[in-house]
Every structure is written in structure tokens, then in C-alpha cells.
Design an enzyme around this catalytic site. Sequence first.
Site, short mmCIF file in Angstrom:
data_model
loop_
_atom_site.label_atom_id
_atom_site.label_comp_id
_atom_site.label_asym_id
_atom_site.label_seq_id
_atom_site.Cartn_x
_atom_site.Cartn_y
_atom_site.Cartn_z
N ARG A 1 0.80 -1.22 0.00
CA ARG A 1 0.00 0.00 0.00
C ARG A 1 0.83 1.27 0.00
O ARG A 1 0.62 2.17 -0.79
CB ARG A 1 -0.85 0.07 1.27
CG ARG A 1 -2.30 -0.14 1.08
CD ARG A 1 -2.81 -0.69 2.37
NE ARG A 1 -1.99 -1.83 2.74
CZ ARG A 1 -2.24 -3.06 2.33
NH1 ARG A 1 -3.25 -3.32 1.61
NH2 ARG A 1 -1.42 -4.06 2.66
N THR A 2 1.79 1.34 0.92
CA THR A 2 2.47 2.61 1.08
C THR A 2 3.27 2.96 -0.18
O THR A 2 3.14 4.06 -0.72
CB THR A 2 3.37 2.59 2.34
OG1 THR A 2 2.57 2.20 3.44
CG2 THR A 2 3.98 3.95 2.60
N LYS B 1 25.41 -4.12 -1.29
CA LYS B 1 26.87 -4.01 -1.43
C LYS B 1 27.48 -3.27 -0.25
O LYS B 1 28.68 -3.04 -0.21
CB LYS B 1 27.22 -3.24 -2.71
CG LYS B 1 26.73 -3.87 -3.98
CD LYS B 1 27.20 -3.01 -5.16
CE LYS B 1 26.57 -3.47 -6.46
NZ LYS B 1 26.74 -2.45 -7.51
N ARG C 1 11.23 3.97 3.34
CA ARG C 1 10.85 3.03 4.40
C ARG C 1 12.09 2.24 4.78
O ARG C 1 12.82 1.76 3.91
CB ARG C 1 9.76 2.09 3.91
CG ARG C 1 9.58 0.91 4.85
CD ARG C 1 8.34 0.13 4.56
NE ARG C 1 7.15 0.90 4.89
CZ ARG C 1 5.93 0.39 4.91
NH1 ARG C 1 5.74 -0.88 4.63
NH2 ARG C 1 4.89 1.14 5.21
N HIS D 1 5.12 6.20 11.54
CA HIS D 1 4.62 6.02 10.17
C HIS D 1 3.69 7.20 9.88
O HIS D 1 2.47 7.05 9.79
CB HIS D 1 3.89 4.68 10.07
CG HIS D 1 3.59 4.22 8.68
ND1 HIS D 1 3.69 5.04 7.57
CD2 HIS D 1 3.19 3.01 8.21
CE1 HIS D 1 3.35 4.34 6.50
NE2 HIS D 1 3.05 3.12 6.86
C1 NCD Z 1 1.55 -0.70 8.24
C2 NCD Z 1 3.06 -0.60 8.43
O1 NCD Z 1 3.81 -0.80 7.47
O2 NCD Z 1 3.45 -0.27 9.53
N1 NCD Z 1 1.20 -0.94 6.92
C3 NCD Z 1 0.96 0.13 6.08
O3 NCD Z 1 1.83 0.92 5.82
N2 NCD Z 1 -0.29 0.31 5.65
C4 NCD Z 1 0.92 -1.66 9.16
C5 NCD Z 1 1.41 -3.08 9.17
O4 NCD Z 1 2.31 -3.45 8.42
O5 NCD Z 1 0.86 -3.85 9.95
#
Ligand code: NCD
Length: 307
Positions: free
Chosen positions: A51-52, A80, A101, A129
Site C-alpha cells: 500500500r504505502t 553491497k 521506508r 509512520h
Molecule cells: C503498516 C506498516 O507498514 O506499519 N502498513 C501500512 O503501511 N499500511 C501496518 C502493518 O504493516 O501492519
Amino acid sequence: MRHLLSPLDLSTEELDELLDLASDIEHNPDKYKEACKGKKLATLFYEPSTRTRLSFEAAMLNLGGNVLGFSSADSSSVAKGETVSDTIRIISCYADICAMRHYKEGAPLVAASKSSIPVINAGDGGHQHPTQTLTDLMTIRSLKGRFDNLVIGLCGDLKFGRTVHSLINALSRYTGIKFVLISPNELKVPSYIIQDVLEKNNLEYKEVERLDEVIGELDILYMTRVQKERFFNEEDYIRLKDSYILDAEKMSLARPDMLVLHPLPRVNEISIEVDDDERAVYFKQAQYGVYVRMALILTLLEIKVSD
Ligand code: NCD
């Protein structure tokens, strides 16, 4: 130059402006379809995501911009031995803005200190997040119409769940909020959040273990997945993974206007029979995620679109 590393990087006024913009984008998407023409977003994902990452990419494409990046540490020069600091210096030459991320807490902060483009924290380990929080806030504001005077239940893995930490931080700035923290003893909200956020701001909260005992008090129920990847041993994960399963029976104890949110992915903490309940808004929430990310990209790039 601005970054988004924590949900508190935006003041409540700026947040309102960003959510107004996201809502204008939702209702008038055509107005924005060339707003980022010629701009590039880099997605630097050292940890898995559906999703993100894809909602960031969809957001930039909807704005007429382009995207580049990697979706796992193995497929980049990290394999590397390249440091985040070096990677971001290079990416700054290729893109106008980046979303990162990382499995290590604080990695986007390190990147921001070396970057000459805006850095967005797209999730750092078990820490924060902030863009999921923008998504959650747009969902709450669009469907409840307010942030004040809400009873918010957060349920599941409150220890490792970074979306929970960011949401508590963001909501701590509103009045009349009451948090009901529902988790097994081993997965409680970390003490630094209890002390530095909840107690410092005199927020009302209680910690409980059973969802059925409190579900009837809630305006919002924020369900979360037990974060398998952050456990040190599999036995503990197996023991805790089914701590909560929201089903139709539990939903029958909830208020008729309670909303169920979940950042997704879900594993089995919400039974699929709940999906058809009109109080279940987690798929709608994922759609809002695209609008807030479009609004965030425009805000950080300081691009204004006139009527
Ligand atoms: C969340 C995350 O990555 O922290 N997912 C997301 O970004 N929608 C929640 C999760 O992974 O449980």
C-alpha cells in the site's frame, strides 16, 4: 526545505490545510493531473510494502509526475554495503522528493540530514509512520467530521505497531480525546509513549486486555496486525498472533456509528464477515491514502494549483 519525519512535523493548522487540499483533490482530481509534470519521486523501500509504496507511486502519477526507486534492500546497493547517507546524496541528484521506508528506527532522519530534497518517512522500524497517520486522520475527519471528543480504541500490537505510535502522537493535540489501549500484556504501548505523550499532555487513557469489554464505548476502533517481523522468537509470535479477532459477534456489541479502521495488511485479526458491515472503513481508508499523499507531495514541493 521541509521533510515529514514525524506526524508532529506539521502543526494542527498545517494539517488542516493539508487535509483540505486532500479533500479538494478527492473531489476535483482533474485539476491536479499535471501539477507535478516534470517532477520525480524516488521510493526507497528497504522493507516490504504494498500500500504505502504503491500509493506513493499512484499519487505522483496522478499528479502527472514520474517515479523511480527500489522495493527491497536486496535489489539496491545496500546489498553491497552502501550507507543511507550515501544513497540519499545520490538520489538527491536524480529526484525532486523521496519517500523512504527502513527497518531501522531513525534512518529517514539520518537521510534527511544529508539530503537536498524533501524526505518523507514511509515507516521506520517499530517507530513512526506519519503518512499512514495522515491517511487515518483523513478517514476520521471525512467520516466522523471531527478530531475532538472521540473515544479511540487501539487494539492489537501496540508495542511494535508504528502506525499506533504515530496516531497517538497526532491525536494528542486535540481536546476531549480518550484512548482505550487494548493489547495483551506483552504488546502494550511502549512506556516512552505513555510518559512523553499521554501523561505529559494529561490525556485520558486506560489499558485493557479484552476487546469485548470495551468495544461498546468506542467511536473509533483501530485494529492492527501483530508485527511478526519485529519479534525476536517465533514462539512468542505464535502465542500472541490470534489475541484478537474482530467478528460479527463482537461488532454486535459496538455502537451503530463506531468506525473500524486498520492500516492493512490484515492477517486474521478482522474476520472477513466484518467487511460487509458499513462501519468497516479500512478499504476506504486505503483510498484516502492516495489523496493525502498527493497533498503531501504538493505541500513539500511547494506547488500551488489555482482554480
Ligand atoms: C503498516 C506498516 O507498514 O506499519 N502498513 C501500512 O503501511 N499500511 C501496518 C502493518 O504493516 O501492519
